[in-house]
Scaffold this active site. Structure first.
Site, PDB file in Angstrom:
ATOM      1  N   GLU A   1       0.828  -1.212   0.000  1.00  0.00           N
ATOM      2  CA  GLU A   1       0.000   0.000   0.000  1.00  0.00           C
ATOM      3  C   GLU A   1       0.865   1.266   0.000  1.00  0.00           C
ATOM      4  OE1 GLU A   1      -2.091  -1.533   3.473  1.00  0.00           O
ATOM      5  OE2 GLU A   1      -3.973  -1.298   2.377  1.00  0.00           O
TER       6      GLU A   1
ATOM      7  N   GLU B   1      -3.322  -9.448   4.492  1.00  0.00           N
ATOM      8  CA  GLU B   1      -4.091  -9.144   5.710  1.00  0.00           C
ATOM      9  C   GLU B   1      -5.144 -10.194   6.014  1.00  0.00           C
ATOM     10  OE1 GLU B   1      -3.345  -6.970   3.316  1.00  0.00           O
ATOM     11  OE2 GLU B   1      -2.616  -5.097   4.198  1.00  0.00           O
TER      12      GLU B   1
END
Ligand code: CAA
Length: 261
Positions: free
Chosen positions: A115, A135
Site C-alpha cells: 500500500e 491481511e
C-alpha cells in the site's frame, strides 16, 4: 537530519537534487510501526520544502521494501483504540507531497508495504520483488488503500484474488498487470530509480507539480473534471518562464535551461 531511528535520509543525484529515503528497520523487515511513519512523514515534508530537491526515491533493503504494518504493535489494539485514534490515518499525509515519489521495491512489499508503494507516484521493482495483500491471513483486510488502489492498478479479478488469498505476485506479474512500470535486476534497482529521479529533475518544477496534480486527478475526479483541470493547468503553464524557455529552446535547437519559475 540524523535523528531518525527507522529511516536513513540523504540527498543523491549529480546535483544533490534527489531526496533519498531508505526504510531501515531490518529486525522487523521494515514493518511500518508508528514511529517509522512519523519519521517518514517528516522526511518527506522536509524534502518537499527543500528548493534544491525536485524528486524523491523511497526504498528499503534487498530483502524487504516493507513487510506491512507492524503486526506486533497492532495485535493488542481494540476497535475503540483504532477507531478512536483513526489508526493509520497519518499514512495518508504523504499524499500531500507535491514532488514525485518513486518507490524502488526489492524483496517483500506486503500489506501496508504494498500500500505504501502504491501511494508513491511511480513503482520500479527489482526482479525478485514480491507484492501481496496478506491481511486476510491475519483475519483482517487492507487498511491503507489496498482494496482501492490495487483494483485500479491491476484490475478487479487479480486484486480480488490477491485480497482474498493473500497470495504473492512476482515483479514480472506486477509489471505485466500494470502495478509497476519497470523491472530491473535487483542490484541495479537503486541506480535505475535514481536515474529516473534525475531525469525528472531536469524538467521544470512548475511542470512537474502540474503533471503530478493532473495525473492524480485521473484517480479522483470524473473524466470531465480531470480533463478540465488538465486544460487549466496546461493554460497556466503559459504563465511560467520555463514554458516560454522550453519552446524557445526547441525552436532554437538547443537544450532548455529551466529555472523552476
Ligand atoms: N510486523 C511485525 N514484525 C514483522 C512483520 C510485520 N508485518 N513482518 C516481519 N516481522 C518480523 C518477524 O516477526 C521476525 O521477527 P523476530 O525475528 O523477532 O521473530 C522478523 O521480522 C523477520 O521475519 P521472519 O522471521 O518472519 O522472516 P521470513 O523470511 O521467515 O518471512 C515474511 C518473511 C514472509 C515477510 C514474513 O515475515 C511475513 O509473513 N510477515 C508478515 C507479512 C504480513 O502479514 N503483512 C501484512 C501486515 S498487516 C497490514 O499491513 C495492515 C494494513 O493494511 C495497514
Amino acid at each position: 537530519s540524523g535523528s531518525y531511528k527507522n529511516i536513513l535520509v540523504e540527498k543523491k543525484g549529480d546535483k544533490s537534487q534527489v531526496g533519498f529515503v531508505r526504510l531501515n528497520r531490518p529486525k522487523a523487515l521494515n514493518s511500518l510501526c508508528d514511529d517509522l511513519l512519523r519519521e517518514l512523514n517528516v522526511a518527506f515534508r522536509e524534502f518537499d520544502a527543500d528548493p534544491s530537491v525536485k524528486a524523491i526515491v523511497l526504498t528499503g533493503s534487498s530483502k524487504a521494501f516493507a513487510a506491512g504494518a507492524d503486526i506486533k504493535e497492532m495485535q493488542p489494539k481494540t476497535y475503540s483504540t483504532v477507531f478512536g485514534t483513526n489508526f493509520i490515518n497519518d499514512w495518508t499525509e504523504m499524499l500531500r507531497i507535491r514532488k514525485p515519489i518513486i518507490a524502488a521495491v526489492n524483496g517483500y512489499a506486503l500489506g501496508g508495504g504494498c500500500e505504501l508503494a502504491m501511494m508513491c507516484d511511480i513503482i520500479y521493482a527489482g526482479d525478485s520483488a514480491k507484492f501481496a495483500q496478506p491481511e486476510i491471513r491475519l483475519g483482517t483486510i487492507p487498511g491503507a488503500g489496498g482494496t482501492q488502489r490495487l483494483p485500479r492498478a491491476v484490475g478487479k479479478s487479480k486484486a480480488m484474488e490477491m485480497c482474498l488469498t493473500g497470495d504473492m505476485i512476482t515483479a514480472k506479474e506486477a509489471e505485466s498487470a500494470g502495478l509497476v512500470s519497470k523491472v530491473v535486476p535487483a542490484d541495479k534497482l537503486e541506480a535505475a530509480a535514481l536515474d529516473l529521479a534525475e531525469r525528472i529533475s531536469r524538467m521544470s518544477l512548475m511542470a512537474i507539480y502540474a503533471a503530478k496534480e493532473s495525473v492524480n486527478a485521473a484517480y479522483e475526479a470524473p473524466l470531465s473534471q480531470g480533463l478540465l483541470l488538465e486544460r487549466r493547468l496546461f493554460h497556466a503553464s503559459f504563465g511560467t518562464r520555463d514554458r516560454s524557455e522550453g519552446m524557445s529552446a526547441f525552436t532554437e535547437k538547443r537544450a532548455a535551461e529551466f529555472k523552476d519559475e
